[in-house]
Design a protein around this motif. Structure first.
Motif, short mmCIF file in Angstrom:
data_model
loop_
_atom_site.label_atom_id
_atom_site.label_comp_id
_atom_site.label_asym_id
_atom_site.label_seq_id
_atom_site.Cartn_x
_atom_site.Cartn_y
_atom_site.Cartn_z
N MET A 81 0.84 -1.20 0.00
CA MET A 81 0.00 0.00 0.00
C MET A 81 0.87 1.25 0.00
SD MET A 81 -3.05 0.66 2.69
CE MET A 81 -4.22 -0.42 1.91
N LYS A 82 0.43 2.27 -0.75
CA LYS A 82 1.18 3.54 -0.81
C LYS A 82 0.41 4.62 -0.06
CE LYS A 82 3.14 3.23 -5.46
NZ LYS A 82 3.02 3.85 -6.78
N VAL A 83 1.13 5.42 0.71
CA VAL A 83 0.49 6.44 1.53
C VAL A 83 1.21 7.78 1.33
CG1 VAL A 83 0.11 7.14 3.93
CG2 VAL A 83 -0.37 4.80 3.25
N LEU A 84 0.43 8.86 1.37
CA LEU A 84 1.01 10.21 1.35
C LEU A 84 0.82 10.84 2.74
CD1 LEU A 84 2.07 12.88 0.01
CD2 LEU A 84 -0.32 13.35 -0.63
N VAL A 85 1.91 11.40 3.28
CA VAL A 85 1.81 12.17 4.52
C VAL A 85 2.03 13.64 4.16
CG1 VAL A 85 2.90 12.61 6.77
CG2 VAL A 85 2.61 10.26 5.96
N ILE A 86 1.10 14.49 4.54
CA ILE A 86 1.24 15.93 4.25
C ILE A 86 1.84 16.63 5.47
CG2 ILE A 86 -0.03 18.07 3.71
CD1 ILE A 86 -1.91 16.33 2.04
N GLY A 87 2.86 17.46 5.22
CA GLY A 87 3.55 18.17 6.29
C GLY A 87 5.05 17.97 6.14
N GLY A 88 5.83 18.65 6.97
CA GLY A 88 7.28 18.55 6.77
C GLY A 88 8.09 18.63 8.04
N GLY A 89 7.47 18.34 9.19
CA GLY A 89 8.18 18.48 10.46
C GLY A 89 8.47 17.15 11.12
N GLY A 90 8.89 17.23 12.39
CA GLY A 90 9.23 16.04 13.15
C GLY A 90 8.04 15.13 13.37
N ARG A 91 6.87 15.74 13.55
CA ARG A 91 5.65 14.95 13.72
C ARG A 91 5.40 14.07 12.48
NH1 ARG A 91 1.12 19.02 14.43
NH2 ARG A 91 2.11 19.77 12.54
N GLU A 92 5.53 14.68 11.31
CA GLU A 92 5.28 13.93 10.08
C GLU A 92 6.37 12.89 9.85
OE1 GLU A 92 5.07 17.37 10.23
OE2 GLU A 92 2.88 17.32 10.35
N HIS A 93 7.62 13.22 10.24
CA HIS A 93 8.70 12.24 10.12
C HIS A 93 8.36 11.00 10.97
CE1 HIS A 93 13.35 11.47 10.21
NE2 HIS A 93 12.65 10.41 9.82
N ALA A 94 7.90 11.25 12.21
CA ALA A 94 7.59 10.14 13.12
C ALA A 94 6.43 9.30 12.58
CB ALA A 94 7.27 10.67 14.51
N VAL A 95 5.40 9.96 12.04
CA VAL A 95 4.25 9.24 11.50
C VAL A 95 4.69 8.41 10.28
CG1 VAL A 95 2.04 9.54 10.27
CG2 VAL A 95 2.49 10.82 12.38
N ALA A 96 5.46 9.03 9.39
CA ALA A 96 5.89 8.34 8.16
C ALA A 96 6.77 7.13 8.51
CB ALA A 96 6.65 9.32 7.26
N LYS A 97 7.68 7.32 9.46
CA LYS A 97 8.58 6.22 9.84
C LYS A 97 7.80 5.08 10.47
CE LYS A 97 13.04 5.68 12.13
NZ LYS A 97 14.19 6.42 12.70
N LYS A 98 6.82 5.44 11.30
CA LYS A 98 6.00 4.41 11.94
C LYS A 98 5.16 3.65 10.90
CE LYS A 98 4.41 2.30 15.53
NZ LYS A 98 5.32 1.53 16.38
N LEU A 99 4.62 4.38 9.93
CA LEU A 99 3.84 3.73 8.87
C LEU A 99 4.72 2.71 8.13
CD1 LEU A 99 1.87 6.78 7.41
CD2 LEU A 99 0.86 4.77 8.52
N LEU A 100 5.95 3.11 7.83
CA LEU A 100 6.85 2.23 7.06
C LEU A 100 7.29 1.01 7.86
CD1 LEU A 100 9.30 4.59 5.13
CD2 LEU A 100 7.70 2.94 4.16
N SER A 101 7.27 1.13 9.20
CA SER A 101 7.75 0.02 10.02
C SER A 101 6.73 -1.12 10.11
CB SER A 101 8.09 0.52 11.43
OG SER A 101 6.89 0.77 12.14
N GLY A 102 5.47 -0.86 9.71
CA GLY A 102 4.45 -1.91 9.78
C GLY A 102 4.35 -2.70 8.48
N LYS A 103 3.43 -3.67 8.47
CA LYS A 103 3.30 -4.55 7.29
C LYS A 103 2.39 -3.95 6.22
CE LYS A 103 3.97 -9.06 9.46
NZ LYS A 103 3.35 -9.17 10.80
N THR A 104 1.47 -3.06 6.65
CA THR A 104 0.43 -2.59 5.73
C THR A 104 0.95 -1.65 4.66
OG1 THR A 104 -1.04 -2.74 7.62
CG2 THR A 104 -1.89 -1.55 5.72
N VAL A 105 1.86 -0.76 5.05
CA VAL A 105 2.30 0.30 4.13
C VAL A 105 3.69 -0.03 3.60
CG1 VAL A 105 2.90 2.75 3.99
CG2 VAL A 105 0.89 2.04 5.30
N GLU A 106 3.81 -0.03 2.25
CA GLU A 106 5.12 -0.33 1.65
C GLU A 106 5.90 0.93 1.33
OE1 GLU A 106 3.19 -2.55 -1.23
OE2 GLU A 106 2.85 -4.00 0.39
#
Ligand code: AMP
Ligand code: GLY
Length: 429
Positions: free
Chosen positions: A1-26
């Protein structure tokens, strides 16, 4: 699955990294993102967060499955409505629902109508009436500009003079926005502050563990307010009974009230809460994840974040599991002079990441292949450990081992957890 995260700060970095660490989002795209995110395999796309059309085009072209919105500004601008009008899946509140954060008066009315505990208040459009109210009332008193002020529209006034000056700034000089001069004047609350966030889907509320932000620039919680200099979770000196009360008396009735108002809320609902002697009282609602709270919360989440959001988007029950042992603590490294004026393009000394220590980038860009600073809050160092003291020593040792000219950070993040008595209601629950 592909996901877009909107934003450019530490919060978005943490969300994006967490999404990538799971099985659902590639794969995760982040717009506008920042150069530091690339180290974690996040695809950074240089589209500004207010260019809805270009973001929609990106999602269609790259066949992105769904979008997550980090900051409040695109939400206030109706990005969720615009994506939904195109039939695209997006996780966040509609423009109408963002009023819970964008308008202090909307939030206060919601709380009054639904018996949600908060500070007593009165809203004013008339400058003279507001002055009179302050002249006749107690201090300290809190003055809040209605409408978006990027966290700057709140003045906690210790004296009547400061309160009256704040009214001048907000109502006469229109310092916090050109059109809206309405202010909310509210009772000053005392107690221990904490952040309680939840995934919300209409009336359904799935709470997260609580966290505590450090808004002041200087050690000992002194100096000017900032976007946040550090955070930690959980906050063990706040009793479970208080958290339970906050969920039942604040978050759940807020979600119900929003649905009843015809402004149902889907997304992350954030309540800033004061644990007073009379129980938890609401300071503010935000329509999004907190920053820097998110950078410490993501490591407390055991579930796959992509699966959680996907479930909510499909209107099914998310499987939400949180760690029960240990703590996560984060320290923000900022440019000297922040939150006023500061230099950019400072070369960065970066601690090594390992299993316990992670970096989340905010105000950074690339120069000749190296990361340099590009904002006030530059990056956050997060550590997961058994205790607050252990997390602090991991972070401070790692920061001490690198050179950091032009950078500042607080050395006491988490001090309230180390020094506090249990907070909140005096009587046993
Ligand atoms: P805000 O920008 O709304 O988060 O407010 C900034 C800070 O002002 C909060 O984190 C609180 O520490 C403080 N504050 C806001 N409202 C009150 C209140 N009614 N009583 C005491 N402190 C408050
Ligand atoms: N950390 C407070 C906020 O994000 O508003």
């Amino acid at each position: 699955m592909k996901v877009l995260v909107i934003g450019g700060g530490g919060r978005e970095h943490a969300v994006a990294k967490k999404l990538l660490s799971g099985k659902t989002v590639e794969s995760v795209y982040c717009a506008p993102g920042n150069a530091g995110m690339k180290r974690d395999g996040i695809t950074v796309v240089a589209i500004p967060q207010d260019n809805h059309e270009a973001l929609i085009d990106l999602v269609k072209k790259e066949q992105i499955d769904w979008t997550f919105v980090g900051p409040e500004v695109p939400l206030f601008n109706g990005i969720v409505d615009d994506f939904q009008a195109e039939g695209l899946a997006i996780f966040g509140p509609t423009q109408a629902a963002t009023q819970i954060e964008a308008s202090k008066e909307f939030a206060k009315e919601l709380m009054t109508a639904n018996n949600i505990p908060t500070a007593g208040y009165q809203a004013f459009d008339d400058y003279n009436a507001a002055c009179q109210y302050i002249e006749n009332g107690p201090v300290p008193i809190v003055i809040k500009a209605d409408g978006l002020a990027a966290g700057k529209g709140v003045v906690v006034a210790e004296t009547k003079e400061v309160a009256l000056n704040a009214l001048d700034d907000m109502m006469l000089d229109k310092k916090f926005g050109s059109e809206n001069t309405r202010v909310v004047i509210e009772e000053y609350l005392t107690g221990e502050e904490f952040s309680l966030m939840a995934f919300v889907s209409g009336e359904k509320v799935y709470p997260m563990v609580i966290s505590q932000d450090h808004k002041r620039l200087l050690e000992g919680d002194k100096g000017p307010n900032t976007g946040g200099m550090g955070a930690y979770a959980p906050v063990s000196h706040i009793a479970d009974s208080i958290i339970e009360q906050a969920i039942e008396q604040i978050l759940k009735p807020a979600a119900k009230g929003m649905a009843k108002n015809n402004t149902p809320f889907t997304g992350i609902l954030y309540a800033g809460i004061m644990a007073t002697e009379e129980g938890p009282k609401t300071i503010e609602f935000n329509a999004r994840f907190g920053d820097p709270e998110t950078q410490v919360l993501m490591n407390r989440l055991e579930s796959d974040l992509g699966e959680v959001i996907q479930a909510i988007l499909n209107d099914s029950e998310p499987d939400l599991k949180w760690k029960t042992e240990g703590v996560s603590l984060g320290v923000v490294v900022a440019a000297e002079g922040y939150p006023e004026t500061y230099e950019k393009e400072i070369p960065l000394g970066l601690p090594e990441e390992d299993e316990q220590l992670q970096l989340y980038f905010a105000g950074v860009s690339e120069k000749e292949g190296q990361l340099v600073s590009d904002g006030g809050r530059i990056f956050l160092v997060e550590a997961s450990a058994a205790t607050i003291e252990e997390a602090q020593s991991l972070i401070y040792q790692s920061l001490d081992s690198v050179s950091k000219p032009g950078c500042v950070y607080r050395r006491d993040i988490g001090h309230r957890a180390v020094n506090s008595e249990p907070a909140g209601n005096k009587k046993a629950m």
